[in-house]
Write an enzyme that holds these catalytic residues in place. Structure first.
Site, PDB file in Angstrom:
ATOM      1  N   GLN A   1     -14.682  -2.399   6.278  1.00  0.00           N
ATOM      2  CA  GLN A   1     -14.268  -1.674   7.473  1.00  0.00           C
ATOM      3  C   GLN A   1     -15.457  -0.989   8.149  1.00  0.00           C
ATOM      4  O   GLN A   1     -16.330  -0.459   7.470  1.00  0.00           O
ATOM      5  CB  GLN A   1     -13.227  -0.628   7.072  1.00  0.00           C
ATOM      6  CG  GLN A   1     -12.197  -0.374   8.143  1.00  0.00           C
ATOM      7  CD  GLN A   1     -10.915   0.221   7.593  1.00  0.00           C
ATOM      8  OE1 GLN A   1     -10.479  -0.117   6.509  1.00  0.00           O
ATOM      9  NE2 GLN A   1     -10.296   1.104   8.344  1.00  0.00           N
TER      10      GLN A   1
ATOM     11  N   SER B   1     -15.696  -3.256  -0.373  1.00  0.00           N
ATOM     12  CA  SER B   1     -14.348  -2.729  -0.173  1.00  0.00           C
ATOM     13  C   SER B   1     -13.394  -3.829   0.294  1.00  0.00           C
ATOM     14  O   SER B   1     -13.128  -4.774  -0.440  1.00  0.00           O
ATOM     15  CB  SER B   1     -14.398  -1.537   0.800  1.00  0.00           C
ATOM     16  OG  SER B   1     -13.155  -0.908   0.899  1.00  0.00           O
ATOM     17  N   LEU B   2     -12.903  -3.748   1.533  1.00  0.00           N
ATOM     18  CA  LEU B   2     -12.053  -4.807   2.092  1.00  0.00           C
ATOM     19  C   LEU B   2     -12.711  -6.181   1.929  1.00  0.00           C
ATOM     20  O   LEU B   2     -12.042  -7.194   1.687  1.00  0.00           O
ATOM     21  CB  LEU B   2     -11.822  -4.512   3.582  1.00  0.00           C
ATOM     22  CG  LEU B   2     -11.480  -5.709   4.477  1.00  0.00           C
ATOM     23  CD1 LEU B   2     -10.061  -6.159   4.215  1.00  0.00           C
ATOM     24  CD2 LEU B   2     -11.696  -5.367   5.927  1.00  0.00           C
TER      25      LEU B   2
ATOM     26  N   ARG C   1      -2.311  -4.102   2.138  1.00  0.00           N
ATOM     27  CA  ARG C   1      -3.273  -3.054   1.782  1.00  0.00           C
ATOM     28  C   ARG C   1      -3.480  -2.102   2.962  1.00  0.00           C
ATOM     29  O   ARG C   1      -3.456  -0.878   2.812  1.00  0.00           O
ATOM     30  CB  ARG C   1      -4.603  -3.711   1.400  1.00  0.00           C
ATOM     31  CG  ARG C   1      -5.738  -2.777   1.002  1.00  0.00           C
ATOM     32  CD  ARG C   1      -6.985  -3.625   0.729  1.00  0.00           C
ATOM     33  NE  ARG C   1      -8.086  -2.880   0.129  1.00  0.00           N
ATOM     34  CZ  ARG C   1      -9.102  -2.364   0.792  1.00  0.00           C
ATOM     35  NH1 ARG C   1      -9.149  -2.491   2.113  1.00  0.00           N
ATOM     36  NH2 ARG C   1     -10.067  -1.717   0.163  1.00  0.00           N
TER      37      ARG C   1
ATOM     38  N   HIS D   1     -10.829   5.048  -1.182  1.00  0.00           N
ATOM     39  CA  HIS D   1     -11.495   5.047  -2.504  1.00  0.00           C
ATOM     40  C   HIS D   1     -11.526   6.435  -3.135  1.00  0.00           C
ATOM     41  O   HIS D   1     -12.553   6.895  -3.623  1.00  0.00           O
ATOM     42  CB  HIS D   1     -12.911   4.450  -2.392  1.00  0.00           C
ATOM     43  CG  HIS D   1     -12.886   3.047  -1.870  1.00  0.00           C
ATOM     44  ND1 HIS D   1     -12.438   1.988  -2.622  1.00  0.00           N
ATOM     45  CD2 HIS D   1     -13.207   2.544  -0.656  1.00  0.00           C
ATOM     46  CE1 HIS D   1     -12.497   0.884  -1.889  1.00  0.00           C
ATOM     47  NE2 HIS D   1     -12.944   1.199  -0.691  1.00  0.00           N
TER      48      HIS D   1
ATOM     49  N   GLN E   1      -9.478  -0.832  -7.334  1.00  0.00           N
ATOM     50  CA  GLN E   1     -10.462  -0.614  -6.270  1.00  0.00           C
ATOM     51  C   GLN E   1     -10.051   0.457  -5.250  1.00  0.00           C
ATOM     52  O   GLN E   1     -10.895   1.183  -4.734  1.00  0.00           O
ATOM     53  CB  GLN E   1     -10.708  -1.957  -5.555  1.00  0.00           C
ATOM     54  CG  GLN E   1     -11.905  -1.985  -4.646  1.00  0.00           C
ATOM     55  CD  GLN E   1     -11.597  -2.663  -3.328  1.00  0.00           C
ATOM     56  OE1 GLN E   1     -10.711  -2.232  -2.603  1.00  0.00           O
ATOM     57  NE2 GLN E   1     -12.316  -3.718  -3.016  1.00  0.00           N
TER      58      GLN E   1
END
Length: 291
Positions: free
Chosen positions: A9, A88-89, A113, A195, A244
């Site tokens: 992101q 991440s993503l 998500r 996170h 995660q």
């Protein structure tokens, strides 16, 4: 050895993916399939929306995923990774590109998500902040000493950590980090504390969707955010993907481990060039380029 990495992101921009759509029949077909799966024309927002449109988590995440995965698929034989990782993503993009997940299942999970994270953000006012020029240990120590929720969220490169937590926790942490010698402690324009423990409701929701999805053995090791280690076992990949959401992204450690395991050529697949910059800060001698 060739490593392929996928952004998260923040890499989005208006017009992303438009050239792929217009110049590749495969890309056009995949984008249209995505519009169908999502139930709205995400391509309209990606190609001609506003920055504001693209900043919505429910749009940002699938948009970056689509740009990254479709770009990888249109590379043909040039996409020959010996290892992959995603920030991440981007881990979802990496898993689809490496064959651990189908395109359709990957997109459905990314959208689930995004929606779950959006919900968690709305339930608890929270944010993130970038901290520059302070050791990881010092940032961890300061966060641990604050009563509010505030934790290291992204270990991006040496001297750059993103922290995540409640609004008041982040404010307190930023004051203390600057007092401890951080060059900057700057709040980010994000929807919430990604996170971090604030994402626990989203993690529980996503766990259900991930456990109900079929995963396969990827074509190469996937260095996962949670432990920065190479994984190929579908059951382990699932567990790490679930963890995660509330755990930090260990990007610095992932890059260090990939280089230690032989990676000397990194290709960033997706919008922007953020990861190339971070990788160079870990080791300026490795080759980096966009796809």
């Amino acid at each position: 050895m060739k490593a392929f990495v996928f952004p998260g992101q923040g890499a989005q921009f208006v017009g992303m993916g438009k050239d792929l759509y217009e110049n590749s029949a495969l890309a056009k077909e995949m984008f249209e399939k995505a519009n169908e799966i999502l139930g709205f024309r995400i391509t309209d927002l990606m190609f001609a929306g506003t920055d504001e449109d693209l900043r919505q988590t429910k749009v940002t995440q699938p948009a970056i995923f689509l740009h990254s995965v479709i770009l990888a698929k249109t590379m043909g034989e040039k996409f020959a990774p010996e290892m992959v990782a995603g920030h991440s993503l981007g881990e979802f993009s990496a898993l689809v590109a490496a064959g651990a997940l189908s395109f359709e299942d990957g997109l459905k999970l990314v959208y689930a998500r995004a929606m779950a994270m959006q919900k968690a953000c709305e339930a608890t006012p929270s944010t993130m902040a970038a901290v520059l020029n302070l050791s990881d240990e010092k940032v961890e120590e300061i966060c641990a000493g604050i009563d509010d929720v505030v934790v290291p969220a992204n270990y991006n490169c040496p001297g750059q950590i993103v922290i995540s937590g409640t609004e008041s926790g982040i404010d307190t942490a930023c004051e203390q980090l600057l007092a401890a010698g951080a060059k900057r402690a700057l709040k980010l324009k994000v929807g919430g504390a990604f996170h971090s423990p604030v994402m626990e409701p989203a993690r529980a929701e996503l766990a259900e969707a991930i456990n109900a999805t079929e995963f396969h053995k990827p074509i190469c090791p996937v260095y996962q955010n949670v432990n920065a280690k190479p994984e190929t076992e579908p059951a382990v990949i699932k567990e790490n993907l679930i963890a995660q959401l509330t755990a930090p992204v260990r990007w610095t450690q992932s890059v260090i481990n990939m280089i230690a395991d032989g990676a000397n050529d990194f290709t960033e697949v997706g919008p922007g060039a953020v990861l190339q910059g971070l990788i160079k800060k870990v080791d300026k001698n490795v080759a980096t380029q966009g796809a």
